[in-house]
Write a protein that holds these residues in place. Structure first.
Motif, PDB file in Angstrom:
ATOM      1  N   UNK A  99      18.465 -55.774 -27.010  1.00  0.00           N
ATOM      2  CA  UNK A  99      19.927 -55.653 -27.002  1.00  0.00           C
ATOM      3  C   UNK A  99      20.586 -56.964 -27.425  1.00  0.00           C
ATOM      4  N   UNK A 100      20.074 -58.073 -26.908  1.00  0.00           N
ATOM      5  CA  UNK A 100      20.629 -59.391 -27.249  1.00  0.00           C
ATOM      6  C   UNK A 100      20.507 -59.655 -28.742  1.00  0.00           C
TER       7      UNK A 100
ATOM      8  N   UNK B 171      12.088 -56.734 -22.198  1.00  0.00           N
ATOM      9  CA  UNK B 171      11.984 -56.349 -23.606  1.00  0.00           C
ATOM     10  C   UNK B 171      13.254 -55.615 -24.041  1.00  0.00           C
ATOM     11  N   UNK B 172      13.726 -54.687 -23.215  1.00  0.00           N
ATOM     12  CA  UNK B 172      14.963 -53.956 -23.523  1.00  0.00           C
ATOM     13  C   UNK B 172      16.134 -54.923 -23.639  1.00  0.00           C
TER      14      UNK B 172
ATOM     15  N   UNK C  22      22.876 -59.968 -34.275  1.00  0.00           N
ATOM     16  CA  UNK C  22      22.921 -59.567 -35.678  1.00  0.00           C
ATOM     17  C   UNK C  22      24.313 -59.049 -36.043  1.00  0.00           C
ATOM     18  N   UNK C  23      24.867 -58.182 -35.203  1.00  0.00           N
ATOM     19  CA  UNK C  23      26.197 -57.622 -35.459  1.00  0.00           C
ATOM     20  C   UNK C  23      27.249 -58.731 -35.496  1.00  0.00           C
TER      21      UNK C  23
ATOM     22  N   UNK D 219      15.476 -65.505 -22.405  1.00  0.00           N
ATOM     23  CA  UNK D 219      14.601 -64.333 -22.459  1.00  0.00           C
ATOM     24  C   UNK D 219      13.143 -64.747 -22.645  1.00  0.00           C
ATOM     25  N   UNK D 220      12.930 -65.749 -23.492  1.00  0.00           N
ATOM     26  CA  UNK D 220      11.569 -66.235 -23.731  1.00  0.00           C
ATOM     27  C   UNK D 220      10.952 -66.789 -22.453  1.00  0.00           C
ATOM     28  N   UNK D 221      11.731 -67.576 -21.708  1.00  0.00           N
ATOM     29  CA  UNK D 221      11.241 -68.146 -20.458  1.00  0.00           C
ATOM     30  C   UNK D 221      10.962 -67.044 -19.432  1.00  0.00           C
ATOM     31  N   UNK D 222      11.837 -66.029 -19.407  1.00  0.00           N
ATOM     32  CA  UNK D 222      11.650 -64.934 -18.450  1.00  0.00           C
ATOM     33  C   UNK D 222      10.394 -64.129 -18.770  1.00  0.00           C
ATOM     34  N   UNK D 223      10.191 -63.824 -20.056  1.00  0.00           N
ATOM     35  CA  UNK D 223       9.023 -63.044 -20.447  1.00  0.00           C
ATOM     36  C   UNK D 223       7.739 -63.853 -20.291  1.00  0.00           C
TER      37      UNK D 223
END
Length: 216
Positions: free
Chosen positions: A121-122, A116-117, A127-128, A99-103
């Motif tokens: 979600x990830x 961002x969405x 966390x869960x 996600x970091x690389x994509x953003x």
């Protein structure tokens, strides 16, 4: 009084006109950089979270307490649970890195909003999963204490307690003690998670809302 207010308004408007105005692209670029930085921090925290607990084994007291649980069945089950836990956590860390690389590669506001969405979600699923596994570890430990006498007898002061209570009573007390301990530990960790990750995720949500407002 009204004349003074009007003068103040005009003075403020005059000063506001002199301030630099940011273009759509500049605001979008700022939100992109902020979002990238937030996801980088999520990645860093998740890596630290999986790495720091391993440092506990540098302390002799921790190593000795683990050595007391010298039961092959207990250790095998614990090993299987640990492998599963770390494998899934490593996968989540990979997703955060992805996600970091994509953003980090800015394309357009719509793409950034989608990323961002997806990141939120990830992080929520991570966390869960982590909180669920914390309680599962305690539940497994409690069940081993109840059903495996060798593990139960490894507790300090077991012989003294056995003089006052039956083995079944000790099993029940230890079982529910561990369950309650695991429940409160999970609650505390949940508070830490939602405070730490929650701050970052709320910032991401704010960036998303800003981008959405700009798109309208």
């Amino acid at each position: 009084m009204m004349d003074e207010l009007e003068l103040l308004k005009k003075d403020w408007q005059k000063k506001g006109a002199e301030l630099p105005k940011l273009s759509f692209d500049e605001i979008q670029n700022m939100l992109w950089k902020k979002s990238s930085s937030i996801v980088r921090w999520i990645l860093i925290i998740s890596v630290l979270e999986i790495s720091l607990p391993q440092l506990l084994f540098l302390f002799p007291s921790i190593r000795n307490s683990m050595a007391l649980l010298d039961n092959s069945t207990f250790n095998l089950g614990l090993l299987i649970l640990s492998i599963f836990y770390y494998a899934v956590v490593v996968y989540f860390i990979y997703l955060f890195y992805k996600r970091y690389r994509e953003i980090s590669v800015l394309e357009n506001a719509k793409t950034l909003m989608d990323k961002i969405i997806l990141t939120r979600k990830t992080a929520f699923y991570y966390i869960i999963f982590s909180l669920s596994m914390f309680f599962v570890f305690f539940l497994y430990y409690a069940l081993e204490m109840y059903f495996v006498d060798d593990v139960l007898m490894s507790i300090d002061g077991f012989e003294e307690v056995l003089k006052k209570r039956t083995l079944e009573e000790i099993r029940t007390m230890v079982f529910w003690g561990v369950i309650l301990g695991g429940f409160f530990f999970t609650l505390v960790m949940g508070g830490i998670y939602f405070l730490l990750y929650g701050i970052l995720l709320r910032k991401l949500k704010k960036n998303y809302q800003e981008l959405k407002r700009l798109e309208i």
